[in-house]
Design a protein around this motif. Structure first.
Motif, PDB file in Angstrom:
ATOM      1  N   GLY A  32       0.821  -1.208   0.000  1.00  0.00           N
ATOM      2  CA  GLY A  32       0.000   0.000   0.000  1.00  0.00           C
ATOM      3  C   GLY A  32       0.855   1.258   0.000  1.00  0.00           C
ATOM      4  O   GLY A  32       2.085   1.198   0.019  1.00  0.00           O
ATOM      5  N   GLU A  33       0.187   2.399  -0.002  1.00  0.00           N
ATOM      6  CA  GLU A  33       0.887   3.682  -0.085  1.00  0.00           C
ATOM      7  C   GLU A  33       0.312   4.667   0.924  1.00  0.00           C
ATOM      8  O   GLU A  33      -0.903   4.740   1.101  1.00  0.00           O
ATOM      9  N   ILE A  34       1.210   5.403   1.562  1.00  0.00           N
ATOM     10  CA  ILE A  34       0.823   6.492   2.455  1.00  0.00           C
ATOM     11  C   ILE A  34       1.209   7.798   1.781  1.00  0.00           C
ATOM     12  O   ILE A  34       2.312   7.931   1.247  1.00  0.00           O
ATOM     13  N   ILE A  35       0.292   8.750   1.831  1.00  0.00           N
ATOM     14  CA  ILE A  35       0.574  10.091   1.311  1.00  0.00           C
ATOM     15  C   ILE A  35       0.487  11.057   2.486  1.00  0.00           C
ATOM     16  O   ILE A  35      -0.577  11.196   3.098  1.00  0.00           O
ATOM     17  N   LEU A  36       1.618  11.672   2.810  1.00  0.00           N
ATOM     18  CA  LEU A  36       1.640  12.721   3.838  1.00  0.00           C
ATOM     19  C   LEU A  36       1.211  14.017   3.173  1.00  0.00           C
ATOM     20  O   LEU A  36       1.831  14.460   2.202  1.00  0.00           O
ATOM     21  N   LEU A  37       0.169  14.623   3.693  1.00  0.00           N
ATOM     22  CA  LEU A  37      -0.417  15.810   3.075  1.00  0.00           C
ATOM     23  C   LEU A  37      -0.395  16.986   4.031  1.00  0.00           C
ATOM     24  O   LEU A  37      -0.746  16.849   5.202  1.00  0.00           O
ATOM     25  N   VAL A  80       5.046  12.673  -0.346  1.00  0.00           N
ATOM     26  CA  VAL A  80       4.667  13.958   0.246  1.00  0.00           C
ATOM     27  C   VAL A  80       3.872  14.747  -0.770  1.00  0.00           C
ATOM     28  O   VAL A  80       4.232  14.817  -1.943  1.00  0.00           O
ATOM     29  N   GLU A  81       2.785  15.339  -0.305  1.00  0.00           N
ATOM     30  CA  GLU A  81       1.955  16.181  -1.155  1.00  0.00           C
ATOM     31  C   GLU A  81       1.653  17.477  -0.405  1.00  0.00           C
ATOM     32  O   GLU A  81       1.233  17.439   0.750  1.00  0.00           O
ATOM     33  N   ILE A  82       1.876  18.585  -1.081  1.00  0.00           N
ATOM     34  CA  ILE A  82       1.556  19.903  -0.527  1.00  0.00           C
ATOM     35  C   ILE A  82       0.497  20.510  -1.427  1.00  0.00           C
ATOM     36  O   ILE A  82       0.668  20.569  -2.640  1.00  0.00           O
ATOM     37  N   SER A  83      -0.599  20.952  -0.827  1.00  0.00           N
ATOM     38  CA  SER A  83      -1.618  21.631  -1.623  1.00  0.00           C
ATOM     39  C   SER A  83      -1.923  22.979  -0.984  1.00  0.00           C
ATOM     40  O   SER A  83      -1.433  23.281   0.105  1.00  0.00           O
ATOM     41  N   HIS A  84      -2.738  23.759  -1.658  1.00  0.00           N
ATOM     42  CA  HIS A  84      -3.058  25.109  -1.194  1.00  0.00           C
ATOM     43  C   HIS A  84      -4.572  25.280  -1.119  1.00  0.00           C
ATOM     44  O   HIS A  84      -5.307  24.682  -1.901  1.00  0.00           O
ATOM     45  N   GLY A  85      -5.006  26.081  -0.180  1.00  0.00           N
ATOM     46  CA  GLY A  85      -6.431  26.364  -0.055  1.00  0.00           C
ATOM     47  C   GLY A  85      -6.919  26.112   1.352  1.00  0.00           C
ATOM     48  O   GLY A  85      -6.162  26.153   2.317  1.00  0.00           O
ATOM     49  N   ILE A  91      -7.855  18.380   1.825  1.00  0.00           N
ATOM     50  CA  ILE A  91      -7.748  16.986   2.269  1.00  0.00           C
ATOM     51  C   ILE A  91      -8.709  16.115   1.468  1.00  0.00           C
ATOM     52  O   ILE A  91      -8.333  15.051   0.955  1.00  0.00           O
ATOM     53  N   ILE A  92      -9.935  16.564   1.332  1.00  0.00           N
ATOM     54  CA  ILE A  92     -10.940  15.791   0.591  1.00  0.00           C
ATOM     55  C   ILE A  92     -10.549  15.676  -0.881  1.00  0.00           C
ATOM     56  O   ILE A  92     -10.650  14.597  -1.473  1.00  0.00           O
ATOM     57  N   ALA A  93     -10.077  16.776  -1.473  1.00  0.00           N
ATOM     58  CA  ALA A  93      -9.671  16.752  -2.883  1.00  0.00           C
ATOM     59  C   ALA A  93      -8.501  15.781  -3.100  1.00  0.00           C
ATOM     60  O   ALA A  93      -8.476  15.043  -4.083  1.00  0.00           O
ATOM     61  N   SER A  94      -7.545  15.777  -2.185  1.00  0.00           N
ATOM     62  CA  SER A  94      -6.409  14.868  -2.303  1.00  0.00           C
ATOM     63  C   SER A  94      -6.865  13.416  -2.202  1.00  0.00           C
ATOM     64  O   SER A  94      -6.404  12.559  -2.961  1.00  0.00           O
ATOM     65  N   ALA A  95      -7.761  13.133  -1.272  1.00  0.00           N
ATOM     66  CA  ALA A  95      -8.267  11.768  -1.114  1.00  0.00           C
ATOM     67  C   ALA A  95      -8.966  11.299  -2.386  1.00  0.00           C
ATOM     68  O   ALA A  95      -8.771  10.163  -2.827  1.00  0.00           O
TER      69      ALA A  95
END
Length: 139
Positions: A32-37, A80-85, A91-95
C-alpha cells in the motif's frame, strides 16, 4: 486493511503528525501507499497587501522539508503532497484525486468555538467519500 492512506499533517502540530503517521503505517496493506499531506492556507485577498509575497511559497517549502524529515526520522516510506487552499477541501480533494480508501488526521478535543465554526476534522468527516479516522489528541 487499507491500500492508500492520506495522512493530513498540520505543520504546527508535527508531533501529532508523527503519531498519526505511525498509526497509518500500522493500518497499511502490504504494497500500500501512504501520502503525507499538508494544506497551506491561502492568504485572504484583504490581507494580501500587508503580507510578504513569498510567504505562501516559503510555507510550502517548509512543509515539504518537515514532512520529508518525518519520513526520514520514522523510516516509513511515503509520498509527500503539498496543496493550497482551505484545509478540509484540500484533504478531501487529495483523497479523491489519489483514490484513497482512508484519511487519517489528528484533532484536538472540541471546544466552544468549534460549535460555531466547525473544525477541519468535522468537515472532512462530513464530506469525505472514504473512511476517516480522527486521532484525538489532548490540546
Amino acid at each position: 486493511m487499507y491500500r492508500k492512506i492520506i495522512v493530513a499533517v498540520e505543520i504546527g502540530a508535527l508531533a501529532n503528525g508523527d503519531m498519526t503517521f505511525r498509526k497509518a503505517a500500522s493500518l497499511l496493506d502490504s504494497g500500500g501507499e501512504i501520502i503525507l499531506l499538508n494544506v497551506v492556507e491561502d492568504i485572504p485577498t484583504y490581507l494580501g497587501v500587508d503580507i510578504p509575497v513569498d510567504l505562501i511559497e516559503n510555507a510550502a517549502k517548509d512543509a515539504e522539508e518537515k514532512l520529508q524529515g518525518l519520513i526520514v526520522s520514522t523510516g516509513i516510506p511515503a509520498k509527500v503532497e503539498i496543496s493550497h487552499g482551505r484545509p478540509a477541501s484540500g484533504i478531501i480533494a487529495s483523497a479523491e484525486a489519489n483514490q484513497a480508501d482512508l484519511i487519517i488526521l489528528s484533532s484536538h478535543m472540541p471546544d466552544f468555538s468549534n460549535y460555531f465554526i466547525g473544525a477541519t476534522a468535522d468537515r472532512v468527516v462530513r464530506h469525505a467519500k472514504c473512511s476517516v479516522l480522527v486521532d484525538r489528541r489532548k490540546a
